[in-house]
Design an enzyme around this catalytic site. Structure first.
Site, short mmCIF file in Angstrom:
data_model
loop_
_atom_site.label_atom_id
_atom_site.label_comp_id
_atom_site.label_asym_id
_atom_site.label_seq_id
_atom_site.Cartn_x
_atom_site.Cartn_y
_atom_site.Cartn_z
N GLY A 104 42.63 42.35 44.35
CA GLY A 104 42.06 42.75 43.03
C GLY A 104 42.05 41.20 42.13
O GLY A 104 42.43 40.28 42.43
N TRP A 105 41.28 41.27 40.99
CA TRP A 105 40.91 40.11 40.21
C TRP A 105 42.01 39.27 39.78
O TRP A 105 42.22 38.18 39.76
CB TRP A 105 40.19 40.47 38.90
CG TRP A 105 39.79 39.39 38.09
CD1 TRP A 105 40.38 39.06 36.95
CD2 TRP A 105 38.54 38.58 38.41
NE1 TRP A 105 39.51 38.04 36.61
CE2 TRP A 105 38.73 37.67 37.34
CE3 TRP A 105 37.55 38.35 39.45
CZ2 TRP A 105 37.64 36.51 37.39
CZ3 TRP A 105 36.70 37.18 39.30
CH2 TRP A 105 37.00 36.40 38.33
N GLU A 146 39.27 38.44 45.81
CA GLU A 146 38.26 38.25 44.89
C GLU A 146 38.31 36.68 44.43
O GLU A 146 39.01 36.51 43.59
CB GLU A 146 38.44 38.96 43.61
CG GLU A 146 38.13 40.72 44.07
CD GLU A 146 37.84 41.30 42.71
OE1 GLU A 146 37.65 40.75 41.51
OE2 GLU A 146 38.29 42.51 42.74
N TYR A 147 37.58 35.60 45.15
CA TYR A 147 36.61 35.94 46.37
C TYR A 147 36.81 34.63 47.19
O TYR A 147 37.33 33.60 46.97
CB TYR A 147 35.16 35.89 45.66
CG TYR A 147 34.91 37.04 44.88
CD1 TYR A 147 34.72 38.36 45.16
CD2 TYR A 147 34.82 36.64 43.44
CE1 TYR A 147 34.25 39.18 44.38
CE2 TYR A 147 34.34 37.63 42.54
CZ TYR A 147 34.24 39.06 42.82
OH TYR A 147 34.06 39.91 42.08
N MET A 207 31.09 46.24 44.79
CA MET A 207 31.63 46.21 43.60
C MET A 207 30.31 46.02 42.83
O MET A 207 30.02 45.25 42.23
CB MET A 207 32.59 45.39 43.32
CG MET A 207 33.92 45.56 44.06
SD MET A 207 35.44 44.57 43.63
CE MET A 207 34.96 43.18 44.34
N TYR A 209 28.69 46.43 40.05
CA TYR A 209 29.14 46.79 38.55
C TYR A 209 29.36 45.25 37.92
O TYR A 209 29.59 44.40 38.49
CB TYR A 209 30.12 47.86 38.01
CG TYR A 209 31.18 47.90 39.04
CD1 TYR A 209 32.22 46.90 39.15
CD2 TYR A 209 31.33 49.02 40.10
CE1 TYR A 209 33.50 47.19 39.76
CE2 TYR A 209 32.39 49.20 40.77
CZ TYR A 209 33.61 48.05 40.80
OH TYR A 209 34.58 48.19 41.73
N TRP A 356 35.15 53.06 40.49
CA TRP A 356 36.19 52.19 39.89
C TRP A 356 36.49 52.65 38.03
O TRP A 356 35.46 52.38 37.82
CB TRP A 356 36.08 50.67 39.78
CG TRP A 356 37.28 50.11 39.23
CD1 TRP A 356 37.41 49.91 37.69
CD2 TRP A 356 38.54 49.45 39.58
NE1 TRP A 356 38.65 49.30 37.54
CE2 TRP A 356 39.40 49.16 38.51
CE3 TRP A 356 38.97 49.94 40.92
CZ2 TRP A 356 40.48 48.91 38.80
CZ3 TRP A 356 40.38 49.30 41.06
CH2 TRP A 356 41.22 48.97 40.20
#
Length: 383
Positions: A104-105, A146-147, A207, A209, A356
């Protein structure tokens, strides 16, 4: 006219029947207030084909997998038993697949870069990850780094990522391995050996978006299916779902492994000039935080007549604005727009769609039927 996309391509369907629907569950939604609190008990086990529990992390000292919130994820010390309750949903629907998503970010990239570069660190990560998902009965692992090469990574991450995935797949055996990947062209080019990773994983969750947001000083769609007619003159022609999907396929990802992401939340700005309320209107970040989940946006529309809802004929996604509330302008998805996206995924022969995150849908049905966005997606994929 691209807005009529759904109706114009029905004659040329490449066709998948009953495509997959991957639904991320943000475990921290248990802390939400004002109608957004969401637990594993709120999940409809028949809604999605695959559920992904977000997130576990990486221990920077041992490079083993790390439980990020034991009080939510585990049962110890009167915890909420998130992992166990999540995988127990398969008792009601034996066809359901559950995966644990790692990364995750907020996890960043640096530690994943270090782990992926060292054989011993990779072995520790693989072994601990496999043990964890087997312990709690998950059907596989989803890696959301990411990433690679970015945010503290190194150029070697591009190949080390493939090596890590190969070792994960070997450790998982018959269990599923999926990845979440960027839809932005610069990151795609720098971060991914697409043929290499596509040969290893079972699915690639795109992803698609956050193409636009408050880092820009003008309004635009969060997840435009196609480019806006004025995008090219602004150098934005790559920032749309169609480009990202076609680029991943062109670079070597089999369409039948590609799962197209759809956001169940909006992106919002405050308009600077109230005489300009369309796309590319001058705008800034709102002065206060706003819950952009669909469940909240649709309730706002019901409770106030001040929202102006617009379906621009040049785009496939709606937006709304409210000049009596901080001059807010919000791009979001509605049942019609997610149907258009799901139809695109189906007609392009993709594996299906990913959302998401499921807890951002109108899960209580306050604005209509429960889970209206996800249900609209699954209905369209099944046509």
């Amino acid at each position: 006219m691209k807005a009529l996309y759904l109706f114009g391509i029905l004659a040329s369907i490449l066709a998948l029947t009953d495509g997959v629907t991957f639904c991320y569950y943000a475990s921290w939604a248990v802390y939400n207030h004002w109608g957004g609190e969401f637990h594993t008990s709120d999940i409809d086990p028949y809604l999605c084909t695959h559920l992904l529990y977000a997130f576990a992390g990486l221990n920077p000292d041992t490079y083993e997998v790390k439980i990020l919130d034991p009080s939510v994820d585990l049962c110890i010390d009167d915890g909420l038993c998130g992992f166990s309750n999540f995988t127990a949903l398969k008792e009601e629907n034996p066809e359901l697949k559950t995966l644990l998503s790692i990364g995750g970010w907020s996890e960043g990239s640096k530690n994943y870069s270090i782990m992926a570069s060292d054989p011993d660190y990779r072995a520790a990560f693989v072994s601990s990850s496999v043990n964890l998902i087997q312990q709690y009965g998950f059907d596989g692992l989803d890696l959301d780094w990411e990433y690679p090469t970015q945010r503290g990574g190194t150029p070697k991450d591009k190949e080390n990522f493939v090596t890590l995935l190969e070792e994960l797949k070997a450790g998982l055996g018959d269990l599923l391995l999926t990845i979440a990947v960027s839809a932005g062209k610069p990151t795609i080019d720098k971060s991914y050996n697409i043929p290499g990773l596509s040969a290893v994983v079972d699915y690639v969750n795109l992803m698609s978006y956050d193409f636009h947001g408050t880092w820009e000083h003008f309004t635009h769609a969060n997840s435009p299916l196609f480019a806006h007619p004025d995008d090219e003159e602004h150098g934005l022609e790559f920032l749309n779902v169609d480009f990202a999907v076609q680029y991943w396929i062109q670079k070597g990802c089999p369409p039948e492994k590609l799962v197209m992401g759809i956001p169940l939340y909006g992106q919002g700005w405050s308009l600077i000039d109230t005489n300009q309320t369309g796309f590319f209107a001058p705008a800034k970040a709102p002065s206060h935080g706003i819950d952009m989940g669909y469940y909240k946006l649709c309730m706002g529309q019901i409770s106030s007549d001040d929202w102006v809802i617009v379906h621009d004929e040049s785009m496939n996604e709606p937006y709304e604005y409210n000049l009596s509330k901080d001059n807010l302008w919000i791009s979001y998805e509605d049942p019609d727009s997610v149907r258009l996206k799901a139809a695109y995924a189906r007609d392009q022969g993709l594996a299906g769609c990913m959302v998401w995150s499921m807890n951002l849908d109108d899960f209580n049905g306050n604005c209509g039927r429960p889970y209206d966005l996800i249900t609209s997606i699954t209905e369209e994929l099944a046509k």
